[in-house]
Write a protein that holds these residues in place. Structure first.
Motif, PDB file in Angstrom:
ATOM      1  N   ALA A  93       0.907  -1.057   0.185  1.00 39.56           N
ATOM      2  CA  ALA A  93       0.136  -0.030  -0.093  1.00 39.56           C
ATOM      3  C   ALA A  93       0.924   1.342  -0.025  1.00 39.56           C
ATOM      4  O   ALA A  93       2.132   1.076   0.623  1.00 39.56           O
ATOM      5  N   PRO A  94       0.486   2.316  -0.624  1.00 36.80           N
ATOM      6  CA  PRO A  94       1.307   3.667  -0.612  1.00 36.80           C
ATOM      7  C   PRO A  94       1.562   4.094   0.919  1.00 36.80           C
ATOM      8  O   PRO A  94       0.809   3.992   1.674  1.00 36.80           O
ATOM      9  N   THR A  95       2.839   4.334   0.977  1.00 36.49           N
ATOM     10  CA  THR A  95       3.332   4.948   2.111  1.00 36.49           C
ATOM     11  C   THR A  95       4.662   5.646   2.129  1.00 36.49           C
ATOM     12  O   THR A  95       5.065   6.102   1.088  1.00 36.49           O
ATOM     13  N   PHE A  96       5.272   5.786   3.220  1.00 33.68           N
ATOM     14  CA  PHE A  96       6.886   6.294   3.428  1.00 33.68           C
ATOM     15  C   PHE A  96       7.817   5.451   3.643  1.00 33.68           C
ATOM     16  O   PHE A  96       7.645   4.851   4.729  1.00 33.68           O
ATOM     17  N   LYS A  97       8.725   5.344   2.954  1.00 31.65           N
ATOM     18  CA  LYS A  97       9.908   4.460   3.254  1.00 31.65           C
ATOM     19  C   LYS A  97      10.918   5.291   4.052  1.00 31.65           C
ATOM     20  O   LYS A  97      11.459   6.377   3.667  1.00 31.65           O
ATOM     21  N   VAL A  98      11.601   4.582   5.022  1.00 35.45           N
ATOM     22  CA  VAL A  98      12.613   5.230   5.776  1.00 35.45           C
ATOM     23  C   VAL A  98      13.846   5.089   4.900  1.00 35.45           C
ATOM     24  O   VAL A  98      14.439   3.776   4.841  1.00 35.45           O
ATOM     25  N   LYS A  99      14.693   6.110   4.726  1.00 42.49           N
ATOM     26  CA  LYS A  99      15.964   6.070   4.133  1.00 42.49           C
ATOM     27  C   LYS A  99      16.988   5.658   5.273  1.00 42.49           C
ATOM     28  O   LYS A  99      17.014   5.871   6.311  1.00 42.49           O
ATOM     29  N   LYS A 103      14.114  14.760  13.347  1.00 43.46           N
ATOM     30  CA  LYS A 103      13.295  13.970  12.117  1.00 43.46           C
ATOM     31  C   LYS A 103      13.609  12.938  11.352  1.00 43.46           C
ATOM     32  O   LYS A 103      14.953  12.878  11.337  1.00 43.46           O
ATOM     33  N   LEU A 104      12.856  12.175  10.813  1.00 40.05           N
ATOM     34  CA  LEU A 104      13.365  11.185  10.079  1.00 40.05           C
ATOM     35  C   LEU A 104      13.206  11.380   8.318  1.00 40.05           C
ATOM     36  O   LEU A 104      12.450  11.984   8.092  1.00 40.05           O
ATOM     37  N   ASN A 105      14.338  11.191   7.785  1.00 41.55           N
ATOM     38  CA  ASN A 105      14.526  11.293   6.488  1.00 41.55           C
ATOM     39  C   ASN A 105      13.663  10.072   5.597  1.00 41.55           C
ATOM     40  O   ASN A 105      14.041   9.068   5.830  1.00 41.55           O
ATOM     41  N   THR A 106      12.611  10.414   4.720  1.00 44.50           N
ATOM     42  CA  THR A 106      11.654   9.336   4.194  1.00 44.50           C
ATOM     43  C   THR A 106      11.572   9.696   2.786  1.00 44.50           C
ATOM     44  O   THR A 106      11.980  10.831   2.302  1.00 44.50           O
ATOM     45  N   GLU A 107      10.766   8.595   1.911  1.00 40.76           N
ATOM     46  CA  GLU A 107      10.559   9.273   0.306  1.00 40.76           C
ATOM     47  C   GLU A 107       9.331   8.138   0.204  1.00 40.76           C
ATOM     48  O   GLU A 107       9.176   7.430   1.188  1.00 40.76           O
ATOM     49  N   GLY A 108       8.639   8.691  -0.578  1.00 43.96           N
ATOM     50  CA  GLY A 108       7.166   8.249  -0.997  1.00 43.96           C
ATOM     51  C   GLY A 108       7.367   6.778  -1.737  1.00 43.96           C
ATOM     52  O   GLY A 108       8.317   6.644  -2.397  1.00 43.96           O
ATOM     53  N   TYR A 109       6.559   6.024  -1.126  1.00 43.39           N
ATOM     54  CA  TYR A 109       6.364   4.959  -1.870  1.00 43.39           C
ATOM     55  C   TYR A 109       5.029   4.586  -2.473  1.00 43.39           C
ATOM     56  O   TYR A 109       3.959   4.697  -1.548  1.00 43.39           O
ATOM     57  N   GLY A 110       4.780   4.784  -3.691  1.00 40.32           N
ATOM     58  CA  GLY A 110       3.493   4.812  -4.495  1.00 40.32           C
ATOM     59  C   GLY A 110       2.608   6.059  -4.405  1.00 40.32           C
ATOM     60  O   GLY A 110       3.253   7.116  -4.026  1.00 40.32           O
ATOM     61  N   GLY A 111       1.624   6.165  -5.104  1.00 41.18           N
ATOM     62  CA  GLY A 111       0.770   7.265  -5.117  1.00 41.18           C
ATOM     63  C   GLY A 111       0.082   7.647  -4.003  1.00 41.18           C
ATOM     64  O   GLY A 111      -1.371   7.075  -3.918  1.00 41.18           O
ATOM     65  N   MET A 112       0.222   8.245  -2.903  1.00 39.82           N
ATOM     66  CA  MET A 112      -0.493   8.536  -1.983  1.00 39.82           C
ATOM     67  C   MET A 112      -1.238   9.921  -1.580  1.00 39.82           C
ATOM     68  O   MET A 112      -0.962  10.806  -2.479  1.00 39.82           O
ATOM     69  N   LEU A 113      -2.387   9.915  -1.087  1.00 37.62           N
ATOM     70  CA  LEU A 113      -3.164  11.122  -0.598  1.00 37.62           C
ATOM     71  C   LEU A 113      -2.167  11.866   0.581  1.00 37.62           C
ATOM     72  O   LEU A 113      -2.400  11.514   1.677  1.00 37.62           O
ATOM     73  N   CYS A 114      -1.325  12.661   0.398  1.00 38.85           N
ATOM     74  CA  CYS A 114      -0.270  13.152   1.259  1.00 38.85           C
ATOM     75  C   CYS A 114      -1.093  13.583   2.595  1.00 38.85           C
ATOM     76  O   CYS A 114      -0.588  13.532   3.663  1.00 38.85           O
TER      77      CYS A 114
END
Length: 439
Positions: free
Chosen positions: A84-90, A103-114
């Motif tokens: 499912a769309p979420t945010f992956k921790v770098k 704070k934690l550095n993340t990047e988007g996984y999939g097309g989420m409603l931010c």
């Protein structure tokens, strides 16, 4: 019965914060029902009447229930997806802000409603690879507490936010992890403590944010269910339950749940991979069948590609087609598309409608507006590796790709019923113009 089924779905989703956890839970469910795990790197010994499952990457699974009368067999396949769309921790995740925040550095996984990820309790889950002697062992991670949050900017500092705002995932979407007492390395230390291992023994990880809000059954008559990851764990759960309930002696029943649908399926564990073809061919060979038998079986095989569909939005009915639009609690959705983003055609629709009729389940039809681009799913992608008749189906829902989605409680029950009917059935090719469904 509707509410009980939805409560079982809720329990499954609550225990499946990532695809890795979902697949682990499916594997445990299969083991409880007598299924034996096969490893891709080992020799397979399979037999008629056997029940098996195979896992790839800890995030995709294929299970098989093999009939005993295989003179004219075919494959009955139900496919869904685990992600499912979420945010992956770098890697190197911690970002210090003026000595006061981490704070934690993340990047988007999939097309989420931010916007749906702001101002709600979140946590971290996934897998870590831990070195134990000469082995690198996969361990599941779930920090089971309210751990991080993505705070909104106050409207006083962003006056135009309600007029439309483009969220920058590197700026706006980073979760707050700690305050001034947080020290560098605390995040990795927390993961190690959760696994009860030394930090130095963690050699790799795939970690993701997940929404901590509990699923809810609600509405004037408790007719709705809201939860994270209904797309597509609702279909994965119902497909597996129907698979476990159904059985026929003339087919090889197949439950498949693939990872990475939300990012295109183009991975070794995605629907575009050789995973399904590899498993079907190895089972075919293990049963003493040859290539001719395999291709004959595929000619009568059938796939239900199960991935949720867009229900009519109560505030925006204009977003859906005027006639081919669907509603929650009114049955299974058959999805069609002239450009073949969905695999449904006259043949597969007719056969599936027959299953719904026998199961006593209502059926609806969905097509995108002709002036709007729709999404895609795993059915036509999987068909690039294994060709068979296929229909794209799903359950109607609102707010797809939100961190908290909504569906109807009746539809979960409906899908289990039609999946059971499908797996109780055997399909035979009569000639080039017709297929026959028998029990």
């Amino acid at each position: 019965m509707y509410k009980k089924t939805s409560e079982e779905l809720v329990s499954f989703i609550k225990n499946s914060p990532t695809a890795f956890h979902a697949i682990n839970n499916m594997a445990n469910r299969l083991k409880e029902n007598g299924y034996e795990e096969l490893l891709e790197g080992k020799c397979w010994e399979v037999k008629a009447g056997g029940k098996y499952f195979v896992i790839r990457n800890n995030s995709s699974i294929i299970a098989l229930n093999i009939g005993t009368k295989l003179d004219n067999y075919s494959f009955n396949v139900a496919a869904s997806h685990s992600d499912a769309p979420t945010f992956k921790v770098k890697e190197n995740a911690e970002i210090e802000v003026k000595g006061k925040y981490t704070k934690l550095n993340t990047e988007g996984y999939g097309g989420m409603l931010c916007a749906t990820w702001f101002d709600r309790p979140l946590s971290i889950a996934g897998r870590a690879l831990v070195k134990e002697g000469d082995a690198y062992v996969t361990k599941l991670v779930d920090i089971d507490k309210d751990l991080v949050m993505i705070p909104n900017v106050a409207i006083h500092m962003n006056r135009q936010v309600n007029d439309g705002y483009a969220y920058n995932k590197q700026v706006d979407m980073l979760p707050l992890f700690g305050g001034s007492e947080c020290e560098k390395g605390d995040f990795n230390k927390l993961i190690a403590e959760n696994l009860d291992v030394a930090e130095k023994d963690i050699y790799g990880s795939d970690l993701y944010l997940y929404n901590r809000m509990a699923p809810s059954i609600w509405g004037a008559n408790e007719e709705f269910i809201s939860s994270p990851k209904l797309d597509d764990l609702q279909c994965a759960f119902t497909s597996l339950e129907g698979f476990l309930k159904g059985s026929n002696e003339q087919s090889i029943n197949v439950f498949a749940c693939f990872d990475n649908e939300e990012v295109g399926s183009g991975t070794k564990q995605g629907a575009a991979s050789t995973f399904l073809a590899d498993v079907l061919k190895r089972v075919n060979a293990g049963l003493g069948k040859n290539d001719e038998d395999y291709y004959r079986a595929l000619a009568a095989s059938f796939m239900l590609s199960a991935d949720n569909a867009h229900a009519v939005h109560p505030n925006h009915p204009e977003k859906t087609d005027v006639n081919n639009c669907v509603y929650m609690n009114e049955g299974i959705v058959v999805k069609s598309h002239a450009g073949q983003k969905y695999t449904s055609d006259a043949v597969s629709i007719a056969i599936f409608r027959g299953f719904c009729e026998k199961a006593g389940v209502p059926v609806q039809f969905f097509a995108n507006r002709s002036d709007a681009a729709g999404g895609s799913t795993l059915g036509n992608i999987a068909m690039s590796q294994v060709s068979m008749n296929s229909v794209d189906i799903g359950l109607p829902q609102l707010a797809m790709h939100s961190s908290y989605e909504t569906a109807g409680i009746k539809d979960t029950y409906y899908m289990i019923q039609v999946m059971e009917e499908f797996f109780n059935s055997h399909i035979e090719e009569v000639n080039s113009s017709s297929l026959r469904v028998v029990k």
